[in-house]
Design a protein around this motif. Structure first.
Motif, PDB file in Angstrom:
ATOM      1  N   ALA A 168      -8.032   7.257  -3.707  1.00  0.00           N
ATOM      2  CA  ALA A 168      -7.749   6.088  -2.710  1.00  0.00           C
ATOM      3  C   ALA A 168      -5.870   4.977  -2.276  1.00  0.00           C
ATOM      4  CB  ALA A 168      -8.858   4.305  -2.341  1.00  0.00           C
ATOM      5  N   GLN A 169      -5.488   5.616  -1.021  1.00  0.00           N
ATOM      6  CA  GLN A 169      -4.353   4.948  -0.632  1.00  0.00           C
ATOM      7  C   GLN A 169      -5.248   3.628   0.583  1.00  0.00           C
ATOM      8  OE1 GLN A 169      -0.614   7.330  -0.167  1.00  0.00           O
ATOM      9  NE2 GLN A 169      -2.318   8.424   1.131  1.00  0.00           N
ATOM     10  N   PRO A 170      -3.807   2.988   0.008  1.00  0.00           N
ATOM     11  CA  PRO A 170      -4.366   1.375   1.341  1.00  0.00           C
ATOM     12  C   PRO A 170      -3.625   1.962   2.231  1.00  0.00           C
ATOM     13  CG  PRO A 170      -2.095   0.937  -0.491  1.00  0.00           C
ATOM     14  CD  PRO A 170      -3.205   2.206  -0.846  1.00  0.00           C
ATOM     15  N   ILE A 171      -4.723   3.160   3.307  1.00  0.00           N
ATOM     16  CA  ILE A 171      -4.313   2.945   4.454  1.00  0.00           C
ATOM     17  C   ILE A 171      -4.363   2.243   5.462  1.00  0.00           C
ATOM     18  CG2 ILE A 171      -4.339   4.967   6.272  1.00  0.00           C
ATOM     19  CD1 ILE A 171      -6.089   6.534   3.940  1.00  0.00           C
ATOM     20  N   HIS A 172      -4.835   1.024   5.542  1.00  0.00           N
ATOM     21  CA  HIS A 172      -4.291   0.027   6.467  1.00  0.00           C
ATOM     22  C   HIS A 172      -3.355  -1.026   5.849  1.00  0.00           C
ATOM     23  CE1 HIS A 172      -6.319  -1.916   9.994  1.00  0.00           C
ATOM     24  NE2 HIS A 172      -5.802  -3.204   9.349  1.00  0.00           N
ATOM     25  N   TYR A 225      -4.688   3.605  13.283  1.00  0.00           N
ATOM     26  CA  TYR A 225      -5.221   2.379  13.959  1.00  0.00           C
ATOM     27  C   TYR A 225      -4.757   1.535  13.319  1.00  0.00           C
ATOM     28  CZ  TYR A 225      -9.045  -0.891  14.534  1.00  0.00           C
ATOM     29  OH  TYR A 225     -10.101  -2.289  14.571  1.00  0.00           O
ATOM     30  N   ALA A 226      -4.050   1.423  11.845  1.00  0.00           N
ATOM     31  CA  ALA A 226      -4.023   0.207  11.883  1.00  0.00           C
ATOM     32  C   ALA A 226      -2.671  -0.068  12.310  1.00  0.00           C
ATOM     33  CB  ALA A 226      -3.666   0.650  10.501  1.00  0.00           C
ATOM     34  N   ILE A 227      -1.845   1.122  12.290  1.00  0.00           N
ATOM     35  CA  ILE A 227      -0.510   0.882  13.337  1.00  0.00           C
ATOM     36  C   ILE A 227      -0.702   0.345  14.790  1.00  0.00           C
ATOM     37  CG2 ILE A 227       1.602   1.457  14.604  1.00  0.00           C
ATOM     38  CD1 ILE A 227       1.153   3.831  11.855  1.00  0.00           C
ATOM     39  N   GLU A 228      -1.259   0.490  15.339  1.00  0.00           N
ATOM     40  CA  GLU A 228      -1.230   0.604  16.562  1.00  0.00           C
ATOM     41  C   GLU A 228      -2.412  -1.008  17.129  1.00  0.00           C
ATOM     42  OE1 GLU A 228      -4.032  -0.920  20.411  1.00  0.00           O
ATOM     43  OE2 GLU A 228      -5.338  -0.017  19.072  1.00  0.00           O
ATOM     44  N   THR A 229      -3.711  -1.212  16.562  1.00  0.00           N
ATOM     45  CA  THR A 229      -4.033  -2.472  16.623  1.00  0.00           C
ATOM     46  C   THR A 229      -2.530  -3.719  16.274  1.00  0.00           C
ATOM     47  OG1 THR A 229      -5.272  -2.815  14.010  1.00  0.00           O
ATOM     48  CG2 THR A 229      -5.937  -1.878  16.203  1.00  0.00           C
ATOM     49  N   THR A 230      -2.283  -4.019  14.540  1.00  0.00           N
ATOM     50  CA  THR A 230      -1.365  -4.585  14.362  1.00  0.00           C
ATOM     51  C   THR A 230      -0.503  -4.928  15.466  1.00  0.00           C
ATOM     52  OG1 THR A 230      -1.507  -3.783  12.576  1.00  0.00           O
ATOM     53  CG2 THR A 230       0.160  -4.739  13.078  1.00  0.00           C
ATOM     54  N   MET A 231       0.373  -3.827  16.203  1.00  0.00           N
ATOM     55  CA  MET A 231       1.429  -4.015  17.237  1.00  0.00           C
ATOM     56  C   MET A 231       0.763  -4.143  18.905  1.00  0.00           C
ATOM     57  SD  MET A 231       4.342  -2.346  16.858  1.00  0.00           S
ATOM     58  CE  MET A 231       5.256  -1.140  15.232  1.00  0.00           C
ATOM     59  N   PHE A 264      -8.185  10.897   7.993  1.00  0.00           N
ATOM     60  CA  PHE A 264      -6.228   9.662   6.889  1.00  0.00           C
ATOM     61  C   PHE A 264      -5.348   9.536   8.748  1.00  0.00           C
ATOM     62  CE2 PHE A 264      -1.959   9.557   6.219  1.00  0.00           C
ATOM     63  CZ  PHE A 264      -2.584   8.815   5.030  1.00  0.00           C
ATOM     64  N   SER A 265      -4.989  10.204   9.114  1.00  0.00           N
ATOM     65  CA  SER A 265      -4.249   9.886  10.329  1.00  0.00           C
ATOM     66  C   SER A 265      -5.043   9.029  11.379  1.00  0.00           C
ATOM     67  CB  SER A 265      -3.613  11.248  10.992  1.00  0.00           C
ATOM     68  OG  SER A 265      -2.911  11.984  10.272  1.00  0.00           O
ATOM     69  N   SER A 266      -5.835   9.136  11.347  1.00  0.00           N
ATOM     70  CA  SER A 266      -7.083   8.386  12.380  1.00  0.00           C
ATOM     71  C   SER A 266      -6.886   6.860  12.266  1.00  0.00           C
ATOM     72  CB  SER A 266      -8.691   8.714  12.791  1.00  0.00           C
ATOM     73  OG  SER A 266      -8.469  10.158  13.414  1.00  0.00           O
ATOM     74  N   ALA A 267      -6.886   6.606  10.262  1.00  0.00           N
ATOM     75  CA  ALA A 267      -6.843   4.958   9.944  1.00  0.00           C
ATOM     76  C   ALA A 267      -5.445   4.576  10.432  1.00  0.00           C
ATOM     77  CB  ALA A 267      -7.623   4.878   8.483  1.00  0.00           C
TER      78      ALA A 267
END
Length: 343
Positions: free
Chosen positions: A298-302, A79-85, A73-76
């Motif tokens: 399922a949470q919308p993690i991304h 990843y979403a935060i880092e790639t967006t930034m 969960f934390s990795s996903a």
């Protein structure tokens, strides 16, 4: 070490001119800009971004504090935060607090020293200290947003999922399949209630669904624990299956807990899902590759990570000064691990 003076000397220009080229200022003649860039390439000069940030207060560095990075969960989410930034021109310093308020504070102080422009925080369990630290950040001009969990601070933006409704939805699924003696693998804080953390909210939803939807539901909780993991789920599953006869379904409050339960059930010779239905929570990639495949809330993690990143960017760029409170909904994904109870 190559300095800006060395570049200026080789390009035969002033230090101020080199600075204007390095920092992307306009009104530099093309031939001069070309000469400076050639000198930079020839000497291998690297701009001192940290020193520049002290002068301009614009480092383009963002801190991200998550509870941990080793869970799916934390990795996903990271990843979403880092790639967006990154796509928006920012660079991310990613840190794990392990839910420790002292560790959280140490990282925040370091980020202040590094002149970060903004910070996304998944708060530690000690929310009172987090609130104090956030006040210090804001007084220093650092933009802040919470993700996954938030203290009660209306003035700070947050992006979270509705964990109460997720717990409710999961328990409703199991009840509608006919299960009545249901195990719940949840941490000690979540079981005690009275907290605003995600586990407590999920357990509140589970209890409320059992109260609302059937008169004969028996919830059997696992032994309390501090940190959710595959190993904890396996141990809790073994204890629950062997120590509580008659359980027909187990709800793990994370997917990794549920997958641990699944391994314990296999080791004990149970045939899944005929002998035991298992439900998880998070919707991480691993839930789709278990045997049987894991049903999950399922949470919308991304999406959560993307929205948190863009919310912080809007604050840093002053496109939006008003706090934004975003609550995302979960989705039940029914796979092979949950089936109707055969009587």
């Amino acid at each position: 070490m190559v300095t800006i003076k060395d570049v200026a000397k080789l390009a035969d220009v002033s230090i101020a001119t080199v600075s204007r080229v390095v920092n992307g200022y306009a009104h530099v003649r093309p031939e001069v800009r070309d000469a400076v860039n050639k000198a930079i390439d020839a000497l291998g000069y690297r701009r001192n971004g940290l020193a520049s940030s002290f002068r301009t207060q614009q480092s383009n560095i963002v801190g991200v504090l998550l509870r941990q990075q080793r869970t799916p969960f934390s990795s996903a989410l990271a990843y979403a935060i880092e790639t967006t930034m990154f796509d928006q021109g920012y660079r991310v310093l990613l840190c794990s607090t392990n839910g420790d308020a002292d560790r959280e504070q140490a990282y925040l102080e370091t980020m202040l020293d590094m002149r970060v422009q903004g910070i996304i925080i998944r708060p530690s369990a000690t929310t009172a200290r987090t609130v104090k630290q956030v006040s210090t950040l804001r007084e220093s001009g650092v933009s802040v947003a919470f993700v996954d969990m938030k203290p009660k601070i209306a003035s700070i933006s947050s992006v979270v999922c509705d964990n109460f409704s997720g717990g409710y939805q999961g328990m409703r699924h199991l009840i509608e399949l006919g299960h009545r003696k249901i195990g719940v693998v949840a941490g000690g804080i979540a079981q005690r209630g009275g907290s605003q953390d995600v586990g407590s909210e999920r357990v509140r939803g589970i209890r409320q669904a059992a109260h609302d939807l059937a008169d004969d539901v028996e919830i059997v909780f696992s032994h309390p624990f501090d940190t959710a993991s595959f190993e904890v789920g396996r141990e809790a599953g073994q204890a629950m299956i062997t120590g509580s006869p008659g359980i027909t379904a187990i709800f793990g409050t994370t997917d990794m807990l549920a997958i641990g339960v699944m391994h314990a059930a296999h080791a004990l010779g149970l045939e899944l899902p005929r002998d035991l239905s298992i439900l998880g929570y998070d919707g991480v990639l691993e839930s789709a590759v278990t045997f049987p495949t894991l049903s999950t809330i399922a949470q919308p993690i991304h999406e959560m990570g993307q929205i948190a990143a863009m919310t912080l960017i809007d604050h840093m760029r002053e496109a939006s000064k008003s706090p934004r409170q975003v609550v995302l909904e979960n989705t039940l994904i029914q796979r092979a691990s949950t089936i109707p109870l055969e009587i």
